[in-house]
Design a protein around this motif. Structure first.
Motif, short mmCIF file in Angstrom:
data_model
loop_
_atom_site.label_atom_id
_atom_site.label_comp_id
_atom_site.label_asym_id
_atom_site.label_seq_id
_atom_site.Cartn_x
_atom_site.Cartn_y
_atom_site.Cartn_z
N GLU A 104 38.58 29.08 22.53
CA GLU A 104 37.23 28.96 23.06
C GLU A 104 37.22 28.07 24.32
OE1 GLU A 104 34.47 30.44 21.91
OE2 GLU A 104 35.62 31.46 20.33
N ALA A 105 36.22 28.30 25.15
CA ALA A 105 35.91 27.43 26.29
C ALA A 105 37.00 27.40 27.36
CB ALA A 105 35.59 26.01 25.81
N LEU A 106 37.75 28.48 27.51
CA LEU A 106 38.71 28.57 28.61
C LEU A 106 37.97 28.73 29.94
CD1 LEU A 106 41.36 30.98 27.07
CD2 LEU A 106 41.62 28.53 27.43
N VAL A 107 38.53 28.12 30.97
CA VAL A 107 37.95 28.20 32.32
C VAL A 107 39.05 28.62 33.28
CG1 VAL A 107 36.91 26.87 34.20
CG2 VAL A 107 36.22 26.44 31.82
N VAL A 108 38.76 29.59 34.13
CA VAL A 108 39.74 30.07 35.10
C VAL A 108 40.11 28.94 36.06
CG1 VAL A 108 40.12 31.66 37.03
CG2 VAL A 108 39.00 32.47 34.94
N ARG A 109 41.40 28.65 36.18
CA ARG A 109 41.90 27.61 37.09
C ARG A 109 42.51 28.21 38.35
NH1 ARG A 109 38.55 24.15 35.42
NH2 ARG A 109 39.00 23.12 33.42
N THR A 110 43.06 29.44 38.26
CA THR A 110 43.62 30.13 39.43
C THR A 110 43.14 31.57 39.37
OG1 THR A 110 45.60 28.73 39.35
CG2 THR A 110 45.70 30.72 40.70
N ALA A 111 42.24 31.94 40.26
CA ALA A 111 41.68 33.29 40.24
C ALA A 111 42.77 34.32 40.50
CB ALA A 111 40.57 33.40 41.28
N GLN A 112 42.67 35.44 39.81
CA GLN A 112 43.66 36.52 39.91
C GLN A 112 43.01 37.80 40.42
OE1 GLN A 112 47.02 35.93 39.19
NE2 GLN A 112 46.19 33.84 39.09
N PRO A 113 43.61 38.43 41.43
CA PRO A 113 43.12 39.75 41.82
C PRO A 113 43.44 40.77 40.74
CG PRO A 113 45.20 39.27 42.92
CD PRO A 113 44.81 38.02 42.18
N GLU A 114 42.74 41.88 40.77
CA GLU A 114 43.03 42.93 39.80
C GLU A 114 44.32 43.63 40.18
OE1 GLU A 114 40.91 47.05 38.64
OE2 GLU A 114 39.79 45.23 38.08
N ARG A 115 45.28 43.61 39.25
CA ARG A 115 46.57 44.26 39.48
C ARG A 115 46.92 45.08 38.25
NH1 ARG A 115 49.55 38.87 41.74
NH2 ARG A 115 48.10 37.98 40.22
N ARG A 116 46.87 46.41 38.41
CA ARG A 116 47.24 47.34 37.35
C ARG A 116 48.61 47.91 37.72
NH1 ARG A 116 42.49 49.51 34.42
NH2 ARG A 116 40.62 48.42 35.18
N LEU A 117 49.66 47.23 37.32
CA LEU A 117 51.00 47.57 37.78
C LEU A 117 51.67 48.62 36.91
CD1 LEU A 117 52.23 43.96 38.68
CD2 LEU A 117 51.00 45.60 40.12
N TRP A 118 51.67 48.42 35.62
CA TRP A 118 52.30 49.36 34.67
C TRP A 118 51.53 49.25 33.37
CZ3 TRP A 118 57.82 48.46 32.25
CH2 TRP A 118 58.13 49.52 31.40
#
Length: 269
Positions: A104-118
């Motif tokens: 619970e209560a996780l907060v994004v620290r490093t934003a990630q672009p959308e990557r659909r690799l495999w």
């Protein structure tokens, strides 16, 4: 989950499948069009989520070094991990939107672009690996939903081997199965099965992932089957963990290493 004693003696038949991905980690560098060498990076920082690994004649070696930092002390204590994953996404920094929210209560620290690799969607998924015997190690390949929709979060686990479960004679138990996480269509169905042979040798772990079912094999022998499965594409999570146990980390015990000769995806013809 039905286990081997209640299943017919059956070997994996690949004749109906077409190989579509055959990852041998053979290049001089990791194929970053297929693999993201970080572990759930949205919940951490790049220096802490980065995998440590090497490529060589036998494939991939995942490694945890004595000087490797805990991946997310804010949220996960002293856990260390070297992980390759085949997709990623998150919301902006400060939001709670990200893959695999494990508490619970996780907060994004490093934003990630959308990557659909495999992102496979049904078929035959296989890995040939050699587990780490260190008592704090966990070697695993599991697949999780990309979670573009939060309920698409189920896990399909091919193999997890705890170093503490590897006995002096090499015998061990292998975890495999399904975890629902936020998927209301799934139920938890996870088991440990005995591994025939020495866990420190190379073994092949496979799952036939079909609509509404999954069949698990070790060294091409059917060991378990489930009457459910995730109904959406899944990304791969290939990792070596060091699980904290409260004892000092002796530099002489490092590096922890696990080997991966190959990972494959095949689809029905």
């Amino acid at each position: 989950m039905r286990l081997a004693p209640d299943l017919p003696a059956e070997r994996l038949d690949r004749s109906g499948y077409e190989l579509v991905v055959d990852e041998h980690f053979a290049g001089p560098t990791l194929d970053t069009a297929r693999w993201l060498p970080h572990y759930l990076p949205q919940w951490s920082t790049p220096d802490r989520s980065a995998a440590r690994y090497a490529l060589g004649p036998e494939g991939l070696t995942l490694r945890i070094d004595h000087d490797q930092p805990a991946w997310s002390p804010e949220y996960d204590g002293e856990l260390r991990v070297s992980n390759l994953q085949t997709g990623g996404r998150s919301g902006p920094v400060g939001s709670g939107s990200g893959q695999h929210p494990f508490r619970e209560a996780l907060v994004v620290r490093t934003a990630q672009p959308e990557r659909r690799l495999w992102l496979p969607h049904h078929g035959l998924i296989e890995v040939r690996l050699r587990a780490s015997p260190h008592p704090r190690a966990l070697t695993a390949l599991w697949l999780i939903g990309f979670e573009h929709e939060p309920e698409q979060s189920g896990e399909l686990c091919l193999v997890e081997i705890f170093g503490r479960d590897i006995h002096p004679d090499g015998s061990a138990r292998v975890g495999l199965g399904i975890h629902p996480f936020g998927d209301p269509a799934l139920r938890d169905d996870f088991v440990q099965v005995p591994l025939a042979g020495d866990a420190l040798d190379w073994h092949t772990y496979s799952v036939e992932w079909m609509p509404g079912s999954a069949r698990f094999f070790i060294d091409d022998v059917l060991v378990a089957e489930a009457d459910q499965s995730p109904a959406y594409p899944l990304q791969l999570m290939l990792n070596l963990y060091e699980l904290p146990d409260g004892r000092p980390r002796d530099p002489a015990e490092y590096p922890l290493e696990a080997g991966v000769q190959w990972v494959r995806e095949s689809r029905l013809r």
